[in-house]
Scaffold this motif. Structure first.
Motif, PDB file in Angstrom:
ATOM      1  N   LEU A  80      38.667  48.361  41.429  1.00 34.54           N
ATOM      2  CA  LEU A  80      38.400  47.961  40.045  1.00 34.54           C
ATOM      3  C   LEU A  80      36.900  47.924  39.779  1.00 34.54           C
ATOM      4  O   LEU A  80      36.418  48.469  38.786  1.00 34.54           O
ATOM      5  CB  LEU A  80      39.043  46.597  39.772  1.00 34.54           C
ATOM      6  CG  LEU A  80      38.846  46.002  38.389  1.00 34.54           C
ATOM      7  CD1 LEU A  80      39.384  46.924  37.299  1.00 34.54           C
ATOM      8  CD2 LEU A  80      39.525  44.634  38.309  1.00 34.54           C
ATOM      9  N   ILE A 125      40.918  51.585  34.021  1.00 33.25           N
ATOM     10  CA  ILE A 125      40.529  50.205  34.320  1.00 33.25           C
ATOM     11  C   ILE A 125      41.681  49.255  33.998  1.00 33.25           C
ATOM     12  O   ILE A 125      42.002  48.357  34.786  1.00 33.25           O
ATOM     13  CB  ILE A 125      39.245  49.821  33.549  1.00 33.25           C
ATOM     14  CG1 ILE A 125      38.071  50.662  34.071  1.00 33.25           C
ATOM     15  CG2 ILE A 125      38.956  48.332  33.681  1.00 33.25           C
ATOM     16  CD1 ILE A 125      36.810  50.583  33.241  1.00 33.25           C
ATOM     17  N   LEU A 132      44.258  49.421  36.690  1.00 33.59           N
ATOM     18  CA  LEU A 132      43.831  48.691  37.879  1.00 33.59           C
ATOM     19  C   LEU A 132      43.967  47.181  37.676  1.00 33.59           C
ATOM     20  O   LEU A 132      44.338  46.454  38.609  1.00 33.59           O
ATOM     21  CB  LEU A 132      42.391  49.055  38.249  1.00 33.59           C
ATOM     22  CG  LEU A 132      42.219  50.421  38.905  1.00 33.59           C
ATOM     23  CD1 LEU A 132      40.755  50.834  38.943  1.00 33.59           C
ATOM     24  CD2 LEU A 132      42.815  50.431  40.304  1.00 33.59           C
TER      25      LEU A 132
END
Length: 134
Positions: A30, A43, A46
């Protein structure tokens, strides 16, 4: 600073250690994704992975603690619930403002993981060892 697994976090309980390593690796992916300017969708995926890994790990830990009658189980469950609430809140805020929060999540999670393993999880390991269960 990378979220790197360190042997000082070994509890000696194989599945717990594996899951801790998975959490550190997810936090690190991340962080690198954010720092590398990855797409918002990557993102967010994650972040979702981090929440799922955390939920799975907390469930595993709590089952172990319940099985062995760990006296601080209620406190530990409360810490887990608080962490999950915080992660869900951060995830929701990320959806509103990705840039402002993107770096906060891995930093927050890494700090929490290190503290929780050192203070919370090792209490359980000490409890098990005192009873010759680990």
């Amino acid at each position: 600073m990378d979220a790197v697994w360190n042997t000082r976090y070994n509890t000696g309980i194989h599945i717990i250690d594996e899951q801790h390593q998975e959490l550190f690796a997810t936090v690190d992916r991340l962080r690198k994704s954010v720092q590398g300017g990855s797409a918002r969708e990557e993102i967010e995926a994650l972040l979702s992975d981090l929440i799922q890994c955390s939920e799975r790990h907390f469930s595993t830990e709590e089952a172990f603690m319940a099985k062995f009658g760990y006296p601080d189980l209620t406190q530990h469950v409360s810490e887990h619930a608080s962490m999950l609430t915080s992660l869900h809140e951060l995830h929701a805020k990320f959806r509103e403002s990705p840039h402002a929060l993107a770096l906060m999540v891995p930093t927050f999670m890494e700090g929490w993981l290190k503290h929780h393993i050192s203070d919370g999880d090792f209490g359980f390991v000490t409890f098990l060892k005192a009873r010759n269960l680990a």
